[in-house]
Structures are given as C-alpha cells and as structure tokens.
Design an enzyme around this catalytic site. Structure first.
Site: not given
Length: 477
Positions: A361-362, A94, A157, A324
């Site tokens: 972001d991903h 991130s 971020t 996560h």
C-alpha cells in the site's frame, strides 16, 4: 558468508543472463486466458527496501549470503510501479490506499470504501459517496471471496474490501463519536457481517470488536483489556454462527480447531485468532496461533471448490507495525512469512487460470546501506565506523522513529547493546514515537492471465481495474 565460488568466472554470469533471456523471450506469447481466480497479496508497508531486505534474510536463514537468492515474488514475470499518494496526502496511509487498490478510486487518507468527496471523521459525508470493491464485484459474478490478514479483520486494509466508513478507526461502535452513531453510521465490524453478508472466508484477529462490552475473551479470560468493546450489546460472532451453521459455516479461534477442519466440508469460515492483531511471526505460539501460510492454505482449499472461481485478499499486515515500532527484525521476518504464503498459494494454483498480484500500500522510512560486504548479516553492523562520531552503526537505519536515542548527549554506541534482539529498535535520525510511511512508489508483481496489464508506472487505483478485466468482472463483465 562470502560468495559462491563460481562467481569470479564470467561464464557463470553470462550463462545466468542467457537463461534469463530465454525466459523473457518466452513471455512474448502473452497469457490472455480469462482469470478464473484472483489473488491479491498485500504487504502492508512493504516498500522496495523491505523486499530487498526480505530476500537477503530469506537466503541467510538458509545459510547463504542472501543477495543472489529469490523471493517467490521475484519469480513473477511482470513488474510495475504503483504511485501511492492519497487525494489529500503526498505520503499515504493504509486506508486511502486500500480504497485505491480494492475499489479502484483514489481517496482521502483515513477513509475506507468511500470516494474523495468523503472527509475523514465527518459522518455526514458518508452517504452517497460509497464505492464498491473488487470483493463485491467478484461476489456479484458468482465467485467465492475471502479475506485473510495478520491484523484485525476490521483494520484499514481488509475493511476497504467491504466497508464504507469515513474513519478507519471506527472498529466497533465503542470507537465512534456520538454524532456518527446518531447519523446512522455503522462501525466497521458490523459492516463486515452486514454489507456483504456471505463472505466465504474471513480470517485474522479482532475478536474483541465483535462482542458486547466487558464480555470475557475466550483465550485471555483474566485480561480485561481483551474483553469485548461493543456498546450495542450485539454478539456478532454468535449472529454469524446462527446464520451460517446450517450452511456448513464454522467459527474457529485457534490453530488446532482451524487445522482440524475438513475444508471440503466447509462452505463458510470465520476465524478470529486474537482479540486484536495476530502476534508477530517471530513471537507466534506455533501450537495455538496459525501462520499466514497456514491460513492461506485453508482459505484456498475452501474457495477453490467454487466452479466459478474466487477472489482472495491476503494481507501481511504486520510488516507495517514492525516498521512503525522501529523493530526492523520483526518487520522483515513478517515479509519473509508473507513470501512463504505466496509460495504456498503458488503450489495450490495454476498460472493458466489464476492471476496473482503482489504489492504494497505504501513504503516506510526504512533503509539499509553502509557499504556492507557480500553476505553481511542483514541485521548486523556496517563494515566501518563513523568518521564523525567514531562509533559503529547498523546497516539498517530509519529516517525517523522511536530508535532515536542519545546517551550522554551523543548517539548510542550500538556495540554496547544487543542489536540482534527481536525487539531491538534500529537507530533513527529523527525522534518520533511511531516511525512514518515513505512516499516513494512501490512495486507491483504479477503472474497469470493478463498479468502483462501491470507493466509500467501506474496510479495505485488501476490495480483492481486490471484484475477485474482479467476475470471479466465489475465494469468489465
């Protein structure tokens, strides 16, 4: 849940498609206005599978099958794909990604606001490799600027918007190695207040990084783990208050104080609502903790008073944390709340002068499948059992993560546990204490002036260049 009764009629689908076609044809007149306002909604870890699951959940929360529904971001006319890799990582983190979509250059994983010449954790590679962000470009152009996040305000971020740091984990000087402090590196919390001293709106978590070590937290006085962390003895909140009180600056730490403010009389706002990250939306105390939508509404009310316009970064940061932790339910509910915030911003702005971009972001190793029937409860079971181990399985699964569990040497039978629990760990193929990011492209949704510049497959670092061009700031003044 079944499906709407008109769906078996071809006319239903043909009419729908023709309406969509009319909308598409109207886009041939491109909106080439100058963007007075820029808003970037960043769903941390919000890959396309997460977007689809959020759409279904949003519909199911309204008693619908879900698949046919629309998220707010689904209504944006322009969609692109963003290539998320970092300069040294095929599957990104991130920090490097935030540097790309905020500063306009790709970077190494773990670093924020520095070019790829900087190496993670190597303090002596900072100087001379700093890169500025679109937040700074907007401020230099006379705009108001804001950061709103559900994570710590000094998390990866948001930090790329104002900090230049070779390690995303240097939240306060307490987390920095001695050599970095000696080399003159600043921790990220300090940089939040010193690098761009007049950020108009800052909202999120992260109180503990702003106070001297062992300072008792205002909300959790009996819990030492929430106490201040700073070794330098500085009280960054007090410094901010002292600097901004005469400039109509207000510091708040709970929802009541936030919502009691009159935004027309506030020029600067610092809101730190937790010692670290804000709670998941499903676990939020609705009396004391503001939602992302509520924070966004207050932010826009303050920022839009500037006749030169504003730039606002909004992060739905805990989508990522849910994934996560293998807690699919938390992650997808976080995505739905971010979509609510997008809707709230839509009501307060106009596409004639506001460019809004939504992206991630991903991605994550999150998936859902199993030939589930229409309207299948998104957190429910697939429609059949495994023909290999003769056990049921949930539609949502992770490629890796903490949800890997064997019972007597075999895969756990999910029908024996409460897979609807908010903190249920969805099953994972490979055991890891923390599930990983995914490497595939993520979507970019855009509407408003010059939104058509986001139109194909782009490198992630292109995003702030397109936004800056739309507003005539940065390199495009």
């Amino acid at each position: 849940a079944g499906f709407p009764e008109q769906e078996p009629e071809p006319k239903f689908w043909n009419d729908w498609a023709q309406k969509t076609l009319d909308k598409a044809l109207s886009l041939q007149t491109l909106n080439k206005n100058k963007a007075q306002n820029l808003i970037l909604f960043l769903g941390d870890g919000m890959g396309v599978p997460t977007v689809t699951a959020a759409r279904i959940l949003k519909g199911q929360l309204r008693g619908q099958p879900g698949e046919e529904g629309q998220l707010e971001m689904d209504k944006f006319p322009f969609v692109a794909l963003s290539k998320t890799y970092n300069t040294n990582a095929q599957v990104a983190d991130s920090a490097g990604t935030a540097t790309a979509y905020l500063c306009g250059v790709k970077a190494n994983e773990g670093t924020v606001g520095v070019s790829a010449a900087a190496v993670r954790s190597q303090a002596n590679t900072t100087q001379g490799n700093e890169v500025t962000s679109i937040l700074r470009w907007a401020k230099d152009a006379g705009k108001s600027i804001g950061i709103v996040t559900t994570t710590r305000v000094n998390h990866a971020t948001p930090s790329a918007a104002y900090a230049h740091c070779v390690d995303r984990d240097w939240y306060s000087d307490n987390e920095m190695p001695a050599d970095a402090v000696e080399a003159g590196c600043k921790d990220i919390a300090r940089q939040l207040f010193e690098n761009i001293p007049d950020i108009d709106v800052i909202m999120g978590g992260g109180r503990k990084y702003m106070y001297p070590k062992n300072t008792t937290d205002v909300e959790y006085p009996g819990q030492p783990k929430h106490s201040g962390t700073r070794k330098d003895g500085r009280n960054l909140v007090k410094e901010w208050v002292d600097r901004n009180t005469e400039k109509k600056g207000h510091y708040v730490w709970n929802k009541k104080d936030l919502l009691s403010l009159n935004p027309t009389k506030v020029d600067y706002l610092l809101g730190l609502f937790e010692p670290a990250d804000l709670p998941y939306d499903l676990e939020r105390n609705k009396e004391t903790d503001p939602s992302l939508s509520e924070m966004v509404e207050v932010a826009i009310k303050i920022l839009r008073r500037n006749p030169n316009g504003f730039y606002l970064l909004v992060e739905g940061g805990r989508i990522d944390h849910g994934h996560h932790e293998g807690k699919d339910k938390q992650a997808i509910h976080e995505a739905v709340e971010m979509d609510r915030a997008i809707g709230r911003a839509d009501l307060m702005t106009s596409t004639s002068d506001t460019l809004t971009v939504v992206t991630a972001d991903h991605s994550h190793l999150f998936s859902f499948g199993g030939y589930t029937p229409r309207g299948n409860e998104i957190f429910g079971l697939a429609a059949f059992i495994s023909d290999v181990d003769q056990k049921p399985f949930t539609a949502i699964l992770y490629g890796n993560g903490p949800g890997y569990k064997l019972v007597n040497g075999a895969r756990e039978n999910v029908s024996t546990v409460d897979y609807q629990d908010n903190s249920y760990l969805a099953q994972a193929a490979v055991p890891l204490s923390s599930e990983t990011h995914g490497g595939e492209d993520v979507a970019v949704f855009a509407k408003g002036p010059m939104a058509h510049l986001l139109h194909g497959v782009h490198e992630q670092n292109y995003i702030p260049h397109a936004m800056a061009y739309a507003a005539c700031i940065g390199q495009n003044r």
